[in-house]
Design a protein around this motif. Structure first.
Motif, PDB file in Angstrom:
ATOM      1  N   SER A 274       2.090   1.844   9.111  1.00 17.07           N
ATOM      2  CA  SER A 274       1.217   2.856   8.509  1.00 17.07           C
ATOM      3  C   SER A 274       0.143   2.216   7.639  1.00 17.07           C
ATOM      4  CB  SER A 274       2.066   3.830   7.678  1.00 17.07           C
ATOM      5  OG  SER A 274       1.249   4.761   7.005  1.00 17.07           O
ATOM      6  N   SER A 275       0.531   1.179   6.890  1.00 17.41           N
ATOM      7  CA  SER A 275      -0.446   0.499   6.021  1.00 17.41           C
ATOM      8  C   SER A 275      -1.566  -0.126   6.840  1.00 17.41           C
ATOM      9  CB  SER A 275       0.248  -0.548   5.157  1.00 17.41           C
ATOM     10  OG  SER A 275       0.583  -1.715   5.899  1.00 17.41           O
TER      11      SER A 275
ATOM     12  N   ARG B  94      -2.623   3.816  -1.787  1.00 22.37           N
ATOM     13  CA  ARG B  94      -3.790   4.195  -0.989  1.00 22.37           C
ATOM     14  C   ARG B  94      -4.994   4.505  -1.871  1.00 22.37           C
ATOM     15  NH1 ARG B  94      -2.772   7.451   4.531  1.00 22.37           N
ATOM     16  NH2 ARG B  94      -1.126   6.140   5.431  1.00 22.37           N
TER      17      ARG B  94
ATOM     18  N   ILE C   8       0.841  -1.199   0.000  1.00 20.55           N
ATOM     19  CA  ILE C   8       0.000   0.000   0.000  1.00 20.55           C
ATOM     20  C   ILE C   8       0.876   1.248   0.000  1.00 20.55           C
ATOM     21  CG2 ILE C   8      -1.677   1.358   1.316  1.00 20.55           C
ATOM     22  CD1 ILE C   8      -2.839  -1.268   2.371  1.00 20.55           C
ATOM     23  N   GLU C   9       1.754   1.347   0.991  1.00 21.76           N
ATOM     24  CA  GLU C   9       2.625   2.520   1.097  1.00 21.76           C
ATOM     25  C   GLU C   9       3.813   2.448   0.134  1.00 21.76           C
ATOM     26  OE1 GLU C   9       1.066   4.546   2.589  1.00 21.76           O
ATOM     27  OE2 GLU C   9       0.693   4.216   4.719  1.00 21.76           O
ATOM     28  N   SER C  10       4.229   1.221  -0.220  1.00 14.88           N
ATOM     29  CA  SER C  10       5.421   1.050  -1.063  1.00 14.88           C
ATOM     30  C   SER C  10       5.096   1.029  -2.551  1.00 14.88           C
ATOM     31  CB  SER C  10       6.136  -0.256  -0.694  1.00 14.88           C
ATOM     32  OG  SER C  10       6.443  -0.290   0.675  1.00 14.88           O
TER      33      SER C  10
ATOM     34  N   PHE D  87      -3.947   2.587   7.961  1.00 15.97           N
ATOM     35  CA  PHE D  87      -4.731   3.052   6.825  1.00 15.97           C
ATOM     36  C   PHE D  87      -5.848   2.065   6.488  1.00 15.97           C
ATOM     37  CE2 PHE D  87      -5.508   2.484   2.278  1.00 15.97           C
ATOM     38  CZ  PHE D  87      -6.111   3.701   1.977  1.00 15.97           C
TER      39      PHE D  87
ATOM     40  N   ASP E  97       8.084   0.931   9.367  1.00 17.81           N
ATOM     41  CA  ASP E  97       7.211   2.090   9.535  1.00 17.81           C
ATOM     42  C   ASP E  97       6.109   2.110   8.487  1.00 17.81           C
ATOM     43  OD1 ASP E  97       8.631   2.935  11.720  1.00 17.81           O
ATOM     44  OD2 ASP E  97       9.774   4.479  10.650  1.00 17.81           O
ATOM     45  N   GLN E  98       6.462   1.761   7.242  1.00 18.79           N
ATOM     46  CA  GLN E  98       5.437   1.713   6.185  1.00 18.79           C
ATOM     47  C   GLN E  98       4.438   0.591   6.457  1.00 18.79           C
ATOM     48  OE1 GLN E  98       8.054   1.440   2.737  1.00 18.79           O
ATOM     49  NE2 GLN E  98       7.467   3.501   2.111  1.00 18.79           N
TER      50      GLN E  98
ATOM     51  N   GLU F  48       5.896  -4.397   2.790  1.00 20.37           N
ATOM     52  CA  GLU F  48       6.209  -2.976   2.611  1.00 20.37           C
ATOM     53  C   GLU F  48       7.717  -2.779   2.781  1.00 20.37           C
ATOM     54  OE1 GLU F  48       3.969  -0.801   1.697  1.00 20.37           O
ATOM     55  OE2 GLU F  48       2.028  -1.678   2.263  1.00 20.37           O
TER      56      GLU F  48
END
Length: 415
Positions: free
Chosen positions: A194-195, A165, A158-160, A198, A190-191, A186
């Motif tokens: 975060s995913s 998003r 998602i973040e990578s 989200f 941290d990513q 990811e």
């Protein structure tokens, strides 16, 4: 057909008659003895004392990738990560027609083995989301055979992944039933964290279920499950959240797991293990001794957490075998997980029926009770353990009161 006699039901003593009208069960009545089928009676099936159960549940499969193994290249290392690389190559060749054709063929494999409830992860790391649209069409077109839940699954993160998003948000708006994730893939921890925040917020806002590919690795430092569980606990969403794979748990030390299980029980998550695929993909970086690469299925079960088995793949870049028979997965899973004790065998079908239904939040749409859909499967055995021992089969599948599959057992003659 609208009536079954001489049926055995799981966890109930004696024989039963089951009747239905207009696709709904109207009676589940105990019998004092075996009842014959009289001449002239129509629409009545003699179960012959065999088990009649609610349909099998396939809670985790990738229909969009099914039947693509070796196209264009084989996963020669047998690792999860090369599988993702091979799928990226195949994904470049995918068309909606190709996706739908393979998905329908695979669904028919599942239905042929008594499966009527399916959750499929669909890769949404693709501009335009044409594969998701194709699978949404399959969901409607295959409704006569299965109830299909579709997970918006970010295979490449998602973040990578560029616009990850936005793609997830679009997928939910298009009609995905479940929000997925893959935090361990990811680029950074941290990513990954975060995913998870989200996707859980996305699911909460849109009243969707959650099913996350979580810690699908042998790395004992991959600990996104604790993050997912804590978010679910705080939001009160645990019963609607599933952690799939969690194979890193097989590498966690016991001291950490003692603390982790306290959180898992508070959160009340569901768990899905894919034993044949996990034992194939994991342990690839070990020499000897080799890890089994599975989550702690018996420990989760003993702790009162809901855990079920799934096939994951059928002939795709991650797993080159598979035929739709979830009883094959159950057999392998119980062996791999050291769960062949007496009590495990007596309730073994739980892992491919009731537990899967709970993970999919089927509620009163599942089960042999008056008022529920007339979805039934006749088996070739009288008990859970006999079904396993004889490698039994689904002989008949009834969906909304209509027969959608029947099978005649092979006959063997000895001289």
């Amino acid at each position: 057909m609208n009536h079954i006699r001489n049926a055995r039901l799981r966890a109930r003593k004696g024989l039963f008659s089951i009747a239905w009208t207009e696709g709904r069960i109207t009676a589940v009545q105990p019998q004092a003895d075996t009842l014959p089928i009289l001449d002239g009676e129509e629409g009545v099936l003699d179960a012959g004392g065999q088990l009649v159960i609610p349909p099998f549940v396939e809670p985790h499969i990738h229909l969009d990738a099914a039947l693509t193994a070796g196209e264009p290249n084989w996963n020669l290392s047998g690792t999860l990560f090369e599988g993702i690389e091979r799928w990226a190559e195949r994904k470049a060749l995918v068309t909606p027609e190709d996706t739908k054709s393979r998905a329908h063929r695979t669904i028919r494999m599942l239905a042929a083995h008594g499966i009527q409830h399916v959750r499929s992860h669909v890769d949404v790391t693709e501009p335009g989301l044409s594969t998701l649209q194709a699978m949404l069409e399959v969901r409607e077109e295959a409704r006569h055979l299965v109830d299909l839940q579709i997970v918006a699954f970010p295979q490449e993160g998602i973040e990578s992944f560029a616009d990850g998003r936005d793609l997830m948000t679009q997928a939910v708006a298009m009609g995905a039933d479940v929000v997925g994730g893959i935090p361990h893939f990811e680029n950074t921890r941290d990513q990954g964290v975060s995913s998870l925040h989200f996707l859980m917020d996305l699911a909460e806002r849109n009243d969707r279920l959650v099913d996350v590919h979580c810690d699908e690795t042998d790395d004992p430092n991959s600990r996104f499950l604790e993050v997912l569980a804590e978010i679910a606990r705080v939001k009160g969403m645990g019963s609607r959240v599933t952690a799939s794979h969690t194979t890193a748990m097989g590498s966690y030390d016991n001291a950490y797991c003692y603390k982790l299980f306290r959180l898992l029980k508070k959160a009340g998550l569901n768990f899905i293990s894919c034993p044949t695929e996990s034992i194939h993909l994991q342990g690839r970086f070990d020499s000897y001794p080799k890890r089994r690469g599975l989550t702690r299925v018996p420990e989760l079960d003993r702790a009162g957490l809901n855990v079920c088995f799934a096939q994951d793949s059928i002939v795709d870049p991650w797993y080159p075998l598979g035929n739709g028979n979830i009883l094959r997965i159950l057999d392998a899973g119980l062996h791999i997980c050291h769960m062949l004790g007496y009590e495990d065998l007596q309730r073994s079908l739980d892992f491919v029926t009731d537990n899967g239904a709970r993970a999919l939040s089927l509620g009163d749409r599942y089960g042999i009770e008056v008022g529920r859909p007339a979805n039934l499967v006749l088996l070739s055995a009288q008990s859970d353990d006999e079904m396993l021992r004889t490698q039994g089969q689904a002989l008949l599948s009834v969906r909304h009161g209509q027969v959608i599959m029947s099978r005649r057992p092979a006959e063997v003659s000895l001289v």
